[in-house]
Design an enzyme around this catalytic site. Structure first.
Site, PDB file in Angstrom:
ATOM      1  N   ALA A  70       0.623  -1.238   0.343  1.00 26.55           N
ATOM      2  CA  ALA A  70      -0.352  -0.413   0.212  1.00 26.55           C
ATOM      3  C   ALA A  70       0.831   0.738  -0.119  1.00 26.55           C
ATOM      4  CB  ALA A  70      -0.864  -0.016   1.105  1.00 26.55           C
ATOM      5  N   GLU A  98       5.711   3.660  -5.403  1.00 30.03           N
ATOM      6  CA  GLU A  98       6.253   2.783  -6.549  1.00 30.03           C
ATOM      7  C   GLU A  98       6.503   3.882  -7.997  1.00 30.03           C
ATOM      8  OE1 GLU A  98       4.316   1.497  -5.691  1.00 30.03           O
ATOM      9  OE2 GLU A  98       2.523   1.717  -7.329  1.00 30.03           O
ATOM     10  N   ASP A 157      19.238  37.504 -27.990  1.00 29.28           N
ATOM     11  CA  ASP A 157      19.451  38.216 -29.234  1.00 29.28           C
ATOM     12  C   ASP A 157      18.420  38.931 -30.143  1.00 29.28           C
ATOM     13  OD1 ASP A 157      22.268  37.144 -29.338  1.00 29.28           O
ATOM     14  OD2 ASP A 157      21.448  35.551 -30.448  1.00 29.28           O
TER      15      ASP A 157
HETATM   16  P1  ATP Z   1      22.602  39.702 -33.024  1.00 25.21           P
HETATM   17  O1  ATP Z   1      22.470  38.821 -33.420  1.00 25.21           O
HETATM   18  O2  ATP Z   1      23.358  39.421 -31.341  1.00 25.21           O
HETATM   19  O3  ATP Z   1      21.284  41.041 -32.156  1.00 25.21           O
HETATM   20  P2  ATP Z   1      24.085  40.705 -34.116  1.00 25.21           P
HETATM   21  O4  ATP Z   1      23.059  40.039 -35.768  1.00 25.21           O
HETATM   22  O5  ATP Z   1      23.342  42.067 -34.502  1.00 25.21           O
HETATM   23  O6  ATP Z   1      23.065  40.734 -33.295  1.00 25.21           O
HETATM   24  P3  ATP Z   1      26.609  40.536 -35.178  1.00 25.21           P
HETATM   25  O7  ATP Z   1      25.390  39.679 -36.749  1.00 25.21           O
HETATM   26  O8  ATP Z   1      27.734  40.070 -34.936  1.00 25.21           O
HETATM   27  O9  ATP Z   1      25.517  40.868 -34.833  1.00 25.21           O
HETATM   28  O10 ATP Z   1      26.974  41.647 -36.305  1.00 25.21           O
HETATM   29  C1  ATP Z   1      27.363  43.105 -35.249  1.00 25.21           C
HETATM   30  C2  ATP Z   1      27.637  44.406 -36.372  1.00 25.21           C
HETATM   31  O11 ATP Z   1      28.828  43.791 -37.568  1.00 25.21           O
HETATM   32  C3  ATP Z   1      26.605  44.769 -37.331  1.00 25.21           C
HETATM   33  O12 ATP Z   1      25.681  45.931 -36.029  1.00 25.21           O
HETATM   34  C4  ATP Z   1      26.983  45.580 -38.146  1.00 25.21           C
HETATM   35  O13 ATP Z   1      27.485  47.181 -38.401  1.00 25.21           O
HETATM   36  C5  ATP Z   1      28.101  44.282 -38.545  1.00 25.21           C
HETATM   37  N1  ATP Z   1      27.291  43.621 -39.105  1.00 25.21           N
HETATM   38  C6  ATP Z   1      26.814  42.975 -39.761  1.00 25.21           C
HETATM   39  N2  ATP Z   1      26.776  41.582 -40.533  1.00 25.21           N
HETATM   40  C7  ATP Z   1      27.865  42.169 -41.264  1.00 25.21           C
HETATM   41  C8  ATP Z   1      28.714  42.021 -42.657  1.00 25.21           C
HETATM   42  N3  ATP Z   1      27.419  40.675 -43.061  1.00 25.21           N
HETATM   43  N4  ATP Z   1      29.247  42.613 -43.229  1.00 25.21           N
HETATM   44  C9  ATP Z   1      30.323  42.994 -42.462  1.00 25.21           C
HETATM   45  N5  ATP Z   1      29.254  44.175 -40.932  1.00 25.21           N
HETATM   46  C10 ATP Z   1      28.188  43.321 -41.077  1.00 25.21           C
END
Ligand code: ATP
Length: 888
Positions: A280, A284, A326
């Site tokens: 009882a 288990e 993010d």
């Molecule tokens: P999270 O996803 O963290 O919110 P995020 O995607 O905006 O952030 P990152 O992708 O790290 O962050 O981008 C950071 C910064 O780098 C951006 O604000 C931009 O100025 C620059 N960046 C983003 N993508 C590119 C790219 N493909 N080429 C050059 N610079 C970039």
């Protein structure tokens, strides 16, 4: 086996009869038949027989076997049969349950299994890693897990972490150069990559040379650890509780046995009494109920876009108090569109750019050549930031593939979110031009010149101020701003980080990424549920703050800070300031770990999202690491305990609600099981102490514990989430289910049911000449009362608030329980087996009447409590309104 580090690229490709366009489908099929799947052998799973036999290791089964033997010794054939039948049935149920749980975990695993990018028939496709075959052309990018061993045939600054194989924790640079030696240690095979390593930087094309058990990791891996799920903390603590309880119960059983012997009862009868008590009382089903409810919970979550990788996460989700998310793609749509462009000192609409203007044409070329993404026939591939630039090109009649064909890329440094820049080298008008794009704050300090319609000038203080002001204005509107520049090189060569300076500034392009529609509501839900939402982003502080304000994350009194400011604080300072910071901008992955740790030190339970290659440590550090299913890298998915298939913040909040619901349901199921057992113990103990005849035969208790009790317990576990779930604060890190209040509730409810059972026993003639009738009535009443009690345990609220028909499983379980009980009471063959006697109509009615009493009392108490609480709430609302009136 042939080694490939000392074979050149051409010969290696020839060996596999493949070009850089990849294998044909025909070749893939052949290779797959020849080499098999790309998977390591797993330890053999337990067979059905092994699982079945392992069910007999249980304490309860041991006691049941004793019960069976005693029955046999007292020549009670029916009872013996029933007991052994129940033991076997129990083992069969346990086995079925084991395989069901395993199946559901396997299907979850399949949902989150790693993938690989390969070129086949000339096209880039993504496939399940286990389908990679020797001869495949594998594409590796930062964030990928290397799926097989291979020879590098094209290399763009590839860096790989091979610590799983070589123990070396630093990433190593790779190359395509042949090594002219017979033997080279793995760590020095710079032109090879190995299965299980992580790509931390760069890009490469790789010819797969071996897969599965033939890879280096396959050779050293003895059989893989069995991928069995570890028990969750809740299961461990319940197992511990059950064990302790079992010992206490056994001690009581010994006392009861002694008492009966002292009263000169028959030895076998006394033993039977003690055994009945044990049956009882031993709970288990506790641990297995937790597994079932958790597994059902994960299936529901998978349907709602959250794949749980570890059962532990479901439990943890319910107590999350901080969600670090993010921005891009999780809180926003990740659908970027170019808006304003700043070029040659003017702010204009992106669509009004013209190829006839020298500076504007250069800006457009940069944006499309220094770019890896494509948008063809409505199919967008690559980083949305870059796709936005390609789409802008389309509007101005520039086809990215044609332009990239005309002006090819000679070298590159890929984008990474730490550096926030990307550079590519091209030959334009016989000049070697390095185009760079990236974050303005990173680039501006390195700008020396500016491109204008009047030619290239040295950049002035005023020019810089104009750029900064424009950037601020655009960012304040929530726009993401990219800066573009170039530099002329004297020769064509590989680019290094040192090249990224002395730029000529060309312009700024801003783009909008609107918040997801559901983000605002999800943020509000979070705050109501006592969970703090926090935005962590690589984007600019002003852009991030504008979006955070719009969706409600950045509220009055909250601060937004940048990664650089975190660098200036030590851990203690960060911890002291953290409560008021809700936006972190321009952060790199190392900051994420510090943020998680600081919150954890304050005792909070942190969920953290991540997608990049460097996010893995933060995802592991967080209590719940959440990876992005669409945009996330394989490395981040590997490190996470949960994957969002829609990358959506709102899904996290939904999962937290589901986690809380699962936890509550488990708690309620446990309450149901324990209170039912308590009632049984009270009845058996009382009758033993009062020297009454035996109230239950062990078969009665077996019938209840194993047949009529399990279904309501599972039904309670499937109770839907109620609306108020997100109105409560998260539960604490160390809060256990088995609190004093909880156990008191179990005790009181058990007592109520125990008392009505004993009343039935007396009324059935416990003290008279009809002990069998009395025990039949006690058994039926206890069984029925427990079935009714299933409704009480559906939740904290009364059944009227929960909705009488709100849980159809509860009704199903009740119905089946009723049918089972009545079959035992009325079918002569079963009457015999289960040692019950036919009851008169009055007695039958009495059972129902008595059995429903505890439920009536418990529900009444709940209704009264609800009314008091409602009244209190009304009073507080009125008080608040009065206060407001007074202030006004
Ligand atoms: P999270 O996803 O963290 O919110 P995020 O995607 O905006 O952030 P990152 O992708 O790290 O962050 O981008 C950071 C910064 O780098 C951006 O604000 C931009 O100025 C620059 N960046 C983003 N993508 C590119 C790219 N493909 N080429 C050059 N610079 C970039």
């Amino acid at each position: 086996m042939k080694s490939y580090f000392n074979t050149n690229v051409e010969d290696s490709l020839k060996d596999f009869n493949v070009t850089k366009d990849g294998l044909t489908s025909q070749q893939v099929t052949e290779s797959l038949t020849k080499h098999g799947l790309n998977a390591l052998n797993e330890k053999k799973k337990q067979t059905v027989i092994q699982v079945f036999l392992s069910q007999f290791k249980d304490l309860l089964v041991f006691i049941l076997i004793i019960a069976g033997i005693i029955s046999m010794m007292s020549h009670n054939v029916e009872s013996t049969l029933v007991i052994f039948a129940v033991i076997i049935l129990n083992a069969i149920l346990g086995t079925v349950q084991h395989f069901k749980a395993e199946q559901s975990l396997d299907s979850l695993k399949a949902l989150s299994s790693p993938s690989a990018k390969v070129i086949r028939d000339g096209a880039k496709i993504e496939i399940d890693s286990k389908n990679v075959v020797p001869g495949d052309i594998l594409i590796l990018e930062a964030g990928d897990l290397v799926a097989a061993d291979g020879r590098i045939i094209e290399n763009y600054s590839l860096q790989v972490n091979e610590s799983s194989l070589t123990g070396e924790s630093l990433s190593v640079d790779k190359t395509t150069e042949m090594i002219d030696k017979e033997e080279v240690a793995l760590g020095d095979q710079k032109n090879m990559v190995f299965s299980g390593s992580l790509v931390t930087y760069g890009r490469a094309l790789v010819l797969v040379t071996s897969t599965g058990m033939k890879t280096e990791i396959g050779k050293i891996a003895t059989l893989m650890e069995e991928t069995q799920e570890k028990k969750t903390p809740l299961q461990v603590s319940l197992d511990d509780f059950s064990k302790k309880l079992a010992f206490i119960i056994l001690a009581i059983c010994v006392v009861v046995f002694g008492l009966s012997l002292y009263r000169k009862m028959d030895v076998l009868d006394s033993l039977m009494f003690a055994v009945a008590l044990a049956v009882a009382a031993i709970p288990e089903a506790l641990s297995s109920i937790v597994t079932i409810v958790l597994a059902l919970g994960t299936q529901k979550m998978a349907k709602e876009n959250a794949i749980i990788k570890k059962l532990k996460a479901v439990e943890g989700l319910g107590s999350v108090s901080i969600i670090c998310s993010d921005k891009t793609g999780t809180l926003t749509q990740n659908k970027m569109t170019v808006k304003k462009v700043y070029v040659d000192g003017k702010l204009i609409d992106g669509e009004s750019l013209s190829l006839d203007d020298n500076v504007q044409a250069y800006l457009l070329k940069n944006s499309i050549l220094c770019n890896d993404s494509t948008s063809q026939d409505g199919k967008e591939i690559g980083d949305p930031t870059e796709v936005a630039l390609v789409n802008l090109g389309h509007k101005l009649s520039i086809d990215e593939l044609r332009l990239r064909g005309d002006i090819s890329r000679l070298a590159e440094i890929p984008f990474d979110s730490d550096r926030k820049l990307m550079s590519t080298l091209h030959n334009i008008d016989n000049k070697n031009i390095m185009f760079t794009k990236g974050a303005l704050d990173v680039m501006l300090d390195r700008v020396k010149y500016i491109m204008t319609s009047e030619g290239i000038k040295e950049i002035s203080y005023e020019d810089k101020q104009n750029i900064i002001i424009t950037n601020k204005e655009l960012s304040e509107n929530g726009l993401r701003v990219l800066a573009f520049g170039y530099k002329e090189l004297s020769e064509v060569r590989d680019l290094t980080l040192n090249d990224e300076n002395n730029f000529t500034f060309i312009g700024l392009i801003s783009m909008i990424d609107p918040p997801r529609e559901e983000s605002k509501q999800a943020v509000a839900d979070c705050i109501r549920a006592g969970i703090k939402p926090i935005m962590i982003t690589g984007d600019h502080k002003i852009t991030a703050s504008a979006i955070a304000k719009e969706i409600g994350i950045l509220r009055d009194g909250d601060r937004a800070i940048e990664g650089l400011e975190i660098d200036k604080m030590n851990d203690e300072e960060l911890k002291n300031n953290i409560e008021h910071i809700s936006v972190y901008a321009r952060v790199s992955p190392e900051h994420k770990i510090r943020i998680v740790k600081a919150w954890q030190e304050k005792g909070e339970i942190v969920a953290m999202t991540g997608d990049g290659v460097n996010d893995a440590p933060a995802l592991k550090q967080a209590d719940i690491g959440i990876a992005m299913g669409i945009t996330g890298t394989e490395v981040s998915k590997d490190a996470a305990s949960m994957i969002l298939t829609d990358d959506n913040f709102a899904t996290i909040v939904k999962s937290v609600a589901n986690g809380r619901n699962v936890y509550n349901n488990i708690k309620n199921s446990i309450k149901f099981l324990l209170s039912g057992n308590t009632a049984g113990i009270i009845a058996v103990l009382y009758s033993s102490i009062m020297a009454l005849p035996m109230i239950f035969a062990p078969v009665h208790l077996l019938f209840m514990n194993l047949l009529t009790d399990s279904l309501p317990a599972i039904a309670i576990g499937m109770e839907k989430a109620n609306k108020g779930l997100l109105n409560e604060k998260p539960r604490g890190r160390s809060e256990s289910i088995l609190t004093k209040d909880f156990l008191l509730g179990v005790g009181l409810e058990g007592l109520l049911i125990g008392v009505v059972t004993l009343v039935a026993f007396y009324m059935g003639g416990a003290k008279g000449t009809t002990p069998l009738t009395a025990s039949t009535m006690a058994f039926a009443t206890l069984c029925l009362a427990r079935l009714f009690h299933g409704f009480n345990c559906r939740g904290k609220n009364s059944i009227f608030r929960l909705g009488v028909f709100g849980n159809r499983y509860a009704w199903g379980a009740f119905g089946i329980g009723l049918i089972l009980l009545n079959s035992v009471l009325f079918v002569p063959f079963l009457q015999n087996l289960f040692q019950v006697e036919s009851l008169s109509l009055n007695q039958y009615g009495l059972i129902y009447l008595l059995a429903v009493i505890p439920t009536i009392i418990i529900q009444t108490v709940k209704v009264v409590k609800e009314n008091i609480a409602d009244r209190k709430e009304n009073v507080t609302i009125i008080e608040k309104e009065e206060k407001l009136e007074n202030i006004a």
